[in-house]
Write a protein that holds these residues in place. Structure first.
Motif, mmCIF file in Angstrom:
data_model
loop_
_atom_site.group_PDB
_atom_site.id
_atom_site.type_symbol
_atom_site.label_atom_id
_atom_site.label_comp_id
_atom_site.label_asym_id
_atom_site.label_seq_id
_atom_site.Cartn_x
_atom_site.Cartn_y
_atom_site.Cartn_z
ATOM 1 N N ILE A 49 0.816 -1.212 0.000
ATOM 2 C CA ILE A 49 0.000 0.000 0.000
ATOM 3 C C ILE A 49 0.857 1.272 0.000
ATOM 4 C CG2 ILE A 49 -0.294 0.078 2.509
ATOM 5 C CD1 ILE A 49 -3.074 0.864 0.050
ATOM 6 N N GLY A 50 1.966 1.260 0.693
ATOM 7 C CA GLY A 50 2.843 2.440 0.737
ATOM 8 C C GLY A 50 3.413 2.781 -0.629
ATOM 9 N N LYS A 51 3.860 1.772 -1.341
ATOM 10 C CA LYS A 51 4.411 1.996 -2.680
ATOM 11 C C LYS A 51 3.315 2.441 -3.651
ATOM 12 C CE LYS A 51 8.344 -1.094 -2.305
ATOM 13 N NZ LYS A 51 9.006 -2.296 -2.812
ATOM 14 N N SER A 52 2.126 1.889 -3.503
ATOM 15 C CA SER A 52 1.012 2.289 -4.362
ATOM 16 C C SER A 52 0.653 3.756 -4.136
ATOM 17 C CB SER A 52 -0.216 1.428 -4.096
ATOM 18 O OG SER A 52 0.017 0.113 -4.523
ATOM 19 N N ILE A 53 0.650 4.180 -2.882
ATOM 20 C CA ILE A 53 0.346 5.578 -2.576
ATOM 21 C C ILE A 53 1.377 6.499 -3.198
ATOM 22 C CG2 ILE A 53 0.264 7.265 -0.682
ATOM 23 C CD1 ILE A 53 -1.099 5.060 0.987
ATOM 24 N N ILE A 54 2.644 6.135 -3.111
ATOM 25 C CA ILE A 54 3.703 6.953 -3.702
ATOM 26 C C ILE A 54 3.544 7.025 -5.218
ATOM 27 C CG2 ILE A 54 6.198 7.042 -4.145
ATOM 28 C CD1 ILE A 54 6.563 5.989 -1.278
ATOM 29 N N ILE A 55 3.245 5.910 -5.850
ATOM 30 C CA ILE A 55 3.062 5.892 -7.306
ATOM 31 C C ILE A 55 1.894 6.788 -7.711
ATOM 32 C CG2 ILE A 55 2.288 4.446 -9.217
ATOM 33 C CD1 ILE A 55 4.132 2.269 -8.132
ATOM 34 N N TYR A 56 0.783 6.690 -6.997
ATOM 35 C CA TYR A 56 -0.380 7.508 -7.342
ATOM 36 C C TYR A 56 -0.132 8.988 -7.064
ATOM 37 C CZ TYR A 56 -3.168 3.465 -8.468
ATOM 38 O OH TYR A 56 -3.646 2.327 -9.071
ATOM 39 N N LEU A 57 0.621 9.304 -6.012
ATOM 40 C CA LEU A 57 0.959 10.711 -5.757
ATOM 41 C C LEU A 57 1.779 11.295 -6.903
ATOM 42 C CD1 LEU A 57 1.760 10.795 -1.932
ATOM 43 C CD2 LEU A 57 -0.128 11.900 -3.117
ATOM 44 N N PHE A 58 2.780 10.553 -7.348
ATOM 45 C CA PHE A 58 3.586 11.034 -8.468
ATOM 46 C C PHE A 58 2.777 11.078 -9.763
ATOM 47 C CE2 PHE A 58 7.302 10.112 -5.781
ATOM 48 C CZ PHE A 58 7.984 11.313 -5.946
ATOM 49 N N LEU A 59 1.861 10.146 -9.928
ATOM 50 C CA LEU A 59 0.992 10.159 -11.098
ATOM 51 C C LEU A 59 0.124 11.413 -11.098
ATOM 52 C CD1 LEU A 59 0.009 8.268 -13.507
ATOM 53 C CD2 LEU A 59 -1.850 7.670 -11.985
ATOM 54 N N ILE A 60 -0.431 11.747 -9.945
ATOM 55 C CA ILE A 60 -1.278 12.943 -9.830
ATOM 56 C C ILE A 60 -0.447 14.211 -10.028
ATOM 57 C CG2 ILE A 60 -2.651 14.264 -8.176
ATOM 58 C CD1 ILE A 60 -3.692 11.524 -7.153
ATOM 59 N N LEU A 61 0.760 14.255 -9.484
ATOM 60 C CA LEU A 61 1.629 15.418 -9.700
ATOM 61 C C LEU A 61 2.005 15.563 -11.169
ATOM 62 C CD1 LEU A 61 4.020 15.228 -6.619
ATOM 63 C CD2 LEU A 61 2.288 16.969 -7.086
#
Length: 104
Positions: A49-61
């Protein structure tokens, strides 16, 4: 020079030139939604879940930059085409696996 002639389809649809206060966020949300869909259909793997959150944050940025480019370039349209191709691929893959299971 008329700016409206050079807008991409979705930017013109959301009237970014006439009402940027609502058009730009709508374009941004469309790009974010399509980017998440394309990522999930084509590239996502099972991650913690932590890695998924980081990926989605960078995707949104990253979609912030794509929104600025998407006003005049066909960014959103390209994401729609990519999503359609990946949906067709997933459906065909599912049908093939179902057919192989019935034969074997």
């Amino acid at each position: 020079m008329d700016v409206a002639e050079h807008l991409s389809f979705f930017a013109a649809l959301y009237r970014v030139d006439q009402n940027p206060e609502t058009g730009t966020p709508l374009l941004y949300l469309t790009i974010v939604g399509l980017s998440i869909l394309v990522y999930k259909l084509g590239f996502a793997k099972k991650l913690p879940i932590g890695k998924s959150i980081i990926i989605y944050l960078f995707l949104i940025l990253g979609c912030t930059v794509l929104t600025f480019l998407g006003v005049f370039l066909p960014i959103t349209e390209g994401l729609v085409v990519a999503a359609l191709i990946l949906i067709i691929y997933k459906v065909r893959l599912h049908q093939q696996k179902k057919q192989d299971a019935n034969l074997g």
